[in-house]
Enzyme design. Structure first.
Site, PDB file in Angstrom:
ATOM      1  N   CYS A 100     -22.527 -10.474  -8.916  1.00  0.00           N
ATOM      2  CA  CYS A 100     -21.858 -10.304  -8.332  1.00  0.00           C
ATOM      3  C   CYS A 100     -21.004 -11.709  -8.124  1.00  0.00           C
ATOM      4  CB  CYS A 100     -23.004 -11.023  -7.433  1.00  0.00           C
ATOM      5  SG  CYS A 100     -21.953 -11.372  -5.740  1.00  0.00           S
ATOM      6  N   CYS A 104     -15.571 -10.882  -2.342  1.00  0.00           N
ATOM      7  CA  CYS A 104     -15.441  -9.214  -2.193  1.00  0.00           C
ATOM      8  C   CYS A 104     -16.370  -9.664  -0.377  1.00  0.00           C
ATOM      9  CB  CYS A 104     -16.583  -8.108  -2.268  1.00  0.00           C
ATOM     10  SG  CYS A 104     -16.999  -7.924  -4.447  1.00  0.00           S
ATOM     11  N   THR A 191     -23.568 -16.129   0.515  1.00  0.00           N
ATOM     12  CA  THR A 191     -23.046 -15.316  -1.077  1.00  0.00           C
ATOM     13  C   THR A 191     -22.217 -16.182  -1.337  1.00  0.00           C
ATOM     14  OG1 THR A 191     -24.427 -13.070  -0.805  1.00  0.00           O
ATOM     15  CG2 THR A 191     -21.882 -13.224  -2.950  1.00  0.00           C
ATOM     16  N   GLU A 257     -25.766 -18.068  -3.932  1.00  0.00           N
ATOM     17  CA  GLU A 257     -26.780 -17.410  -2.319  1.00  0.00           C
ATOM     18  C   GLU A 257     -27.356 -19.379  -1.660  1.00  0.00           C
ATOM     19  OE1 GLU A 257     -27.482 -15.350  -4.191  1.00  0.00           O
ATOM     20  OE2 GLU A 257     -26.076 -13.868  -4.025  1.00  0.00           O
ATOM     21  N   HIS A 292     -18.379  -3.569   3.467  1.00  0.00           N
ATOM     22  CA  HIS A 292     -19.194  -4.262   2.227  1.00  0.00           C
ATOM     23  C   HIS A 292     -20.190  -3.105   1.961  1.00  0.00           C
ATOM     24  CE1 HIS A 292     -19.823  -8.059  -0.055  1.00  0.00           C
ATOM     25  NE2 HIS A 292     -21.379  -7.896   0.427  1.00  0.00           N
ATOM     26  N   TYR A 296     -20.509  -2.223  -2.173  1.00  0.00           N
ATOM     27  CA  TYR A 296     -21.801  -1.377  -3.355  1.00  0.00           C
ATOM     28  C   TYR A 296     -20.931  -0.516  -4.362  1.00  0.00           C
ATOM     29  CZ  TYR A 296     -24.093  -5.186  -1.583  1.00  0.00           C
ATOM     30  OH  TYR A 296     -24.692  -6.011  -1.516  1.00  0.00           O
ATOM     31  N   CYS A 299     -18.971  -2.581  -7.192  1.00  0.00           N
ATOM     32  CA  CYS A 299     -19.200  -3.398  -8.105  1.00  0.00           C
ATOM     33  C   CYS A 299     -20.571  -3.319  -9.007  1.00  0.00           C
ATOM     34  CB  CYS A 299     -20.260  -4.875  -6.838  1.00  0.00           C
ATOM     35  SG  CYS A 299     -21.341  -5.304  -5.101  1.00  0.00           S
ATOM     36  N   GLU A 447     -30.163  -7.844  -4.063  1.00  0.00           N
ATOM     37  CA  GLU A 447     -29.263  -7.587  -3.289  1.00  0.00           C
ATOM     38  C   GLU A 447     -28.399  -6.059  -2.658  1.00  0.00           C
ATOM     39  OE1 GLU A 447     -25.567  -8.884  -3.766  1.00  0.00           O
ATOM     40  OE2 GLU A 447     -25.490  -9.550  -3.057  1.00  0.00           O
TER      41      GLU A 447
END
Ligand code: SF4
Ligand code: FE
Length: 486
Positions: A100, A104, A191, A257, A292, A296, A299, A447
């Site tokens: 990650c 973003c 994050t 995180e 978001h 996904y 990413c 995640e």
């Protein structure tokens, strides 16, 4: 100011006075901490790639506010093409870091707050959109990383914010002053916050008028007085403290995180983007979550590319890449991974313009995208583990491999095909372990389940957006059933 180089970014984070805790102790120097550094390196990649002419189209954009060239992570989407480029950029970053890369969340928060603050102003005559544009111009010009902070601890999920026995379980305004507000509470699973310059706070659920003090959105520096960051534990994290790097699997990159606590933090008026207009909390949540959920589809696909490549290489090293069931499994992994990319692309290309002029994704398709992400990476991981074989979790440590006494035994008995060293075979298996069960599994597995909302949140959105009534009409029309007025 021009785009920051990777090195300038690192030094800009070093200049912050962050209040970070890990393993019960204050971390005096998070930038050089061996457990935290890989996550900083992952964000750094968003700066390094923006300097590379090969990736200029994906990594940079033109600011609609200033006309300056900016990093796409600070951009407000101006077209469906921008939305699609965003997803491609995220796939690229996933491929380069297999983790990650954190930046973003702020990009998605910026886009959600930009369009929502405009609509709040239209309804209430407030000045949140102007406030936000000023903040955003600063972020773009200084090329900052923003942490988007939405998820509150939420305590008893059956109760709204104002009925919690501890009122701080949702972040709230505790004092209203002439020059701003004072807030208390926390945001969980933050994050990349330890690698960010600014925090952009948003409410976490739709709210009723009684929750007025909780309907608050604002931005403040990550090192503002009253903020404490408590780093989340990851599987295998202390391997980063061991000598050597083989057992880390992905020694250079990672995610991070933190539980982020706000203890009487002052927010000046010009940094406030929502303050008590409860009816807009739901819109902000829906838009941020939608962006978001689109993310996904980029990413996780990039990390999936690395995992598929690693599984295929493991098959080569084991001498079984020609077996038909291995080929089939690699095809299945690719099919699942590209299906996620299709979803990311579809919700981008079917996006639309908001009242503010910026573009947002098709919400139904973004939710379908993320619901698939709660499943497909798990199946891709299962197939990768199948192809890799059990050695991925039973191989001795690097220390044994380097030992004078038992090293030669490890070398001899864990060899695969001729022409590939035992060391390379073990390195590759550790990379697969890292993505499937190690510290990168935070980003690729759990995640995928809970990031940007847990599966039920997507199902609710799909039921709202699915337009069942229109589908019933289609069926009735074809069956020659007359619509009756109810
Ligand atoms: Fe970006 Fe993906 Fe990490 Fe979210 S989970 S911040 S979209 S890399
Ligand atoms: Fe995420």
């Amino acid at each position: 100011m021009a785009l920051m180089t990777g090195e300038e970014y690192i030094e800009s984070i070093r200049a912050l006075k962050l209040n970070v805790f890990m393993f019960g102790k204050r971390v005096e120097n998070p930038v050089d901490d061996p457990i935290l550094r890989p996550s900083l390196n992952a964000v750094r990649m968003t700066y390094d790639l923006a300097q590379d002419p090969e990736y200029e189209d994906l990594m940079t954009a033109t600011s609609h506010l200033t006309g300056h060239k900016i990093n796409r992570f600070t951009h407000i989407h101006q077209s469906t093409d921008d939305l699609a480029r965003k997803v491609r950029m995220q796939r690229l970053l996933g491929q380069k870091t297999a983790s990650c890369f954190q930046r973003c969340v702020g990009m998605d928060a910026n886009n959600a707050v930009y369009s929502t603050s405009y609509e709040v102003d239209q309804a209430h005559g407030t000045h949140y959109h102007e406030n936000f544009k000023k903040f955003l111009t600063m972020v773009q010009d200084r090329d900052l990383t923003v942490d988007g902070a939405m998820t509150d601890p939420k305590g008893d999920r059956s109760k709204p914010p104002h009925l919690q026995s501890d009122p701080d379980l949702y972040l709230r305004v505790v004092e209203r002053r002439e020059d701003g507000v004072v807030v208390c509470g926390a945001k969980v699973h933050q994050t990349g916050i330890v690698n960010s310059h600014e925090i952009l706070v948003m409410p976490t659920i739709a709210m009723k008028p009684e929750d007025r003090d909780y309907a608050i959105s604002f931005a403040i520096p990550t090192d503002a007085p009253g903020i404490t960051l408590i780093i989340g534990r990851q599987s295998c994290d202390t391997r980063k403290l061991e000598p050597g790097c083989m057992d880390r699997g992905n020694p250079t990159f990672g995610g991070v995180e933190a539980l982020t606590v706000f203890d009487h933090v002052f927010v000046p008026n010009e940094r406030i983007f929502l303050n008590g207009e409860t009816e807009f909390a739901g819109m902000l949540v829906e838009r941020f979550a939608g962006f978001h959920r689109q993310s996904y589809g980029g990413c996780k696909v990039g990390v999936g590319d690395v995992l598929i490549g690693a599984a295929a290489t493991a098959a080569d090293y084991n001498g079984c890449s020609k077996a038909s069931h291995i080929k089939d499994k690699l095809i299945e992994m690719t099919h699942l991974n590209e299906t996620l990319f299709c979803c990311g692309m579809a919700c981008s290309h079917c996006g639309h313009q908001t009242a503010s002029g910026s573009y947002m994704i098709d919400l139904l398709l973004a939710n379908v995208c993320k619901l698939n992400v709660t499943r497909f990476p798990y199946e891709i991981v299962r197939l990768a583990e199948d192809i890799a074989g059990g050695l991925m979790v039973t191989a001795p440590s690097e220390a044994d491999f380097r030992s004078e006494e038992v090293g030669p035994l490890v070398e001899k008995y864990l060899k695969g095909v001729d022409g590939v060293s035992t060391e390379d075979r073990l390195r590759l298996l550790r990379l697969i372990e890292n993505i499937c069960l190690g510290s990168a599994a935070v980003g690729y597995r759990t995640e995928s389940m809970h990031g940007a909302g847990s599966p039920q949140a997507m199902r609710i959105m799909i039921s709202r957006q699915g337009n069942l009534e229109q589908k019933k009409k289609l069926a009735k029309a074809l069956a020659h059933i007359e619509e009756t007025e109810e």
